[in-house]
Write a protein that holds these residues in place. Structure first.
Motif, mmCIF file in Angstrom:
data_model
loop_
_atom_site.group_PDB
_atom_site.id
_atom_site.type_symbol
_atom_site.label_atom_id
_atom_site.label_comp_id
_atom_site.label_asym_id
_atom_site.label_seq_id
_atom_site.Cartn_x
_atom_site.Cartn_y
_atom_site.Cartn_z
ATOM 1 N N GLY A 1 0.806 -1.214 0.000
ATOM 2 C CA GLY A 1 0.000 0.000 0.000
ATOM 3 C C GLY A 1 0.839 1.265 0.000
ATOM 4 N N ALA A 2 0.221 2.354 0.433
ATOM 5 C CA ALA A 2 0.874 3.661 0.476
ATOM 6 C C ALA A 2 0.124 4.551 1.450
ATOM 7 C CB ALA A 2 0.876 4.300 -0.918
ATOM 8 N N PRO A 3 0.821 5.443 2.136
ATOM 9 C CA PRO A 3 0.123 6.392 3.006
ATOM 10 C C PRO A 3 -0.701 7.366 2.177
ATOM 11 C CG PRO A 3 2.435 6.988 2.794
ATOM 12 C CD PRO A 3 2.272 5.660 2.112
ATOM 13 N N GLY A 4 -1.717 7.936 2.816
ATOM 14 C CA GLY A 4 -2.527 8.899 2.102
ATOM 15 C C GLY A 4 -3.995 8.543 2.124
ATOM 16 N N PRO A 5 -4.777 9.184 1.267
ATOM 17 C CA PRO A 5 -6.237 9.046 1.334
ATOM 18 C C PRO A 5 -6.758 7.654 1.005
ATOM 19 C CG PRO A 5 -5.574 10.283 -0.628
ATOM 20 C CD PRO A 5 -4.356 10.140 0.212
ATOM 21 N N ARG B 1 5.101 5.983 -4.805
ATOM 22 C CA ARG B 1 3.764 5.675 -4.297
ATOM 23 C C ARG B 1 3.414 6.437 -3.022
ATOM 24 N NH1 ARG B 1 4.391 2.021 -0.099
ATOM 25 N NH2 ARG B 1 6.455 1.053 -0.012
ATOM 26 N N ALA B 2 4.425 6.845 -2.226
ATOM 27 C CA ALA B 2 4.156 7.557 -0.970
ATOM 28 C C ALA B 2 4.438 9.052 -1.073
ATOM 29 C CB ALA B 2 4.997 6.954 0.152
ATOM 30 N N GLN B 3 4.777 9.544 -2.273
ATOM 31 C CA GLN B 3 5.117 10.960 -2.425
ATOM 32 C C GLN B 3 3.867 11.823 -2.295
ATOM 33 O OE1 GLN B 3 7.791 11.740 -5.620
ATOM 34 N NE2 GLN B 3 7.349 13.934 -5.701
ATOM 35 N N PRO B 4 3.908 12.874 -1.488
ATOM 36 C CA PRO B 4 2.726 13.741 -1.353
ATOM 37 C C PRO B 4 2.347 14.372 -2.686
ATOM 38 C CG PRO B 4 4.327 14.173 0.389
ATOM 39 C CD PRO B 4 5.013 13.278 -0.610
#
Length: 303
Positions: free
Chosen positions: A42-46, A249-252
């Motif tokens: 996965g990835a952080p974020g919404p 994938r985790a870049q804001p």
């Protein structure tokens, strides 16, 4: 006149068609497994709270003979939509497809429209706008009087990053270099230039993405060598694409970034519907239209 290598290929056609179809199927399996593993991370974020995406696999049939597997993942944590299709089809070419191949100089096709084809086709549209969309396919085509391979891979970022482009192209070069020159030219440079020409959108006056490699009608007279090269193109896809996705994938990202992604997807859709040879052939030969058009993005915008 056919040379002896071509005659041998046609004599051993059933065995070699089976070998090619099986390898394309195995490549499809390994890519789907790797993409689902990326979803597990996965990835952080919404979208982090979503369940990991999984492929929905649907058998397909072609009117006239053969079929395949349409594998589509929608609404994942990393992949917004990705399709990995495998097919093995055969039958008789419809008159428009037959005429198009005759115009390309396929020997004997004007008199005998029978064909067989197998391959894998992949298009991924990503959640994070910093993760580039990507396309890859490899295929083999056979008629009673000819055979050839085609394929390639190209990267389609809406927000290009030079290190991602450099990494992707380095892997494509690594797929090409062990196989030596092609028609007297450096193989990678020749196929890179072919991709730049093929994935250009004339009515927009710009490229679809940052390129890669592309080839078609590959028949050097040595089926084993051409198949080995095609396998290397497929085998280098995951090493070319996964590190880029893992890096981004985790870049804001911002709403402006998402807007740029949606507009770029519109460009991608225009190309696939207007120019892409595979789309035209799939529809002209009666293959499942959902499988042929799985490359279209889930959302897109136009100015």
């Amino acid at each position: 006149m056919l040379d002896r290598a071509e005659e041998t290929m046609l004599e051993n056609a059933e065995e070699r068609k089976a070998d090619a179809a099986a390898w394309f199927r195995s490549l499809r399996d390994s890519i789907c497994e790797a993409f689902e593993a990326l979803e597990d991370v996965g990835a952080p974020g919404p979208f982090s709270a979503l369940a990991p995406g999984r492929f929905e696999v649907t058998p397909t049939e072609r009117d006239g003979g053969g079929g395949g597997l349409m594998s589509v993942m929608r609404g994942g944590r990393v992949f917004e939509k990705v399709g990995v299709n495998w097919s093995e089809v055969h039958g008789t070419l419809a008159p428009p497809a037959q005429a198009a191949m005759a115009a390309r100089g396929v020997p004997g096709i004007a008199e005998d429209p029978r064909f067989w084809a197998s391959g894998i086709s992949l298009v991924a549209h990503m959640r994070n706008p910093h993760c580039p969309a990507v396309h890859m396919n490899t295929r083999m085509f056979w008629t009673p009087n000819a055979w050839w391979f085609g394929g390639g891979a190209d990267l389609n970022p809406c927000l290009p990053h030079e290190e991602d482009t450099a990494h992707f192209h380095a892997e494509m070069k690594a797929a090409c270099d062990p196989h030596g020159p092609l028609e007297g030219e450096d193989r990678y440079e020749k196929l890179k230039a072919w991709a730049d020409e093929y994935f250009f959108i004339p009515h927009r006056g710009r490229a679809r993405g940052v390129g890669g490699i592309f080839y078609d009608d590959l028949n050097t007279g040595d089926w084993d060598a051409d198949f080995a090269f095609t396998r290397d193109v497929g085998a280098h896809f995951l090493p070319a694409f996964l590190p880029v996705t893992e890096r981004r994938r985790a870049q804001p990202w911002t709403e402006e970034d998402k807007e740029a992604q949606l507009i770029h997807r519109g460009l991608y859709a225009e190309y696939n519907l207007v120019y892409d040879r595979g789309t035209k052939f799939g529809l002209a030969t009666g293959h499942n239209p959902d499988a042929v058009l799985m490359s279209l993005p889930p959302e897109a915008k136009w100015h």
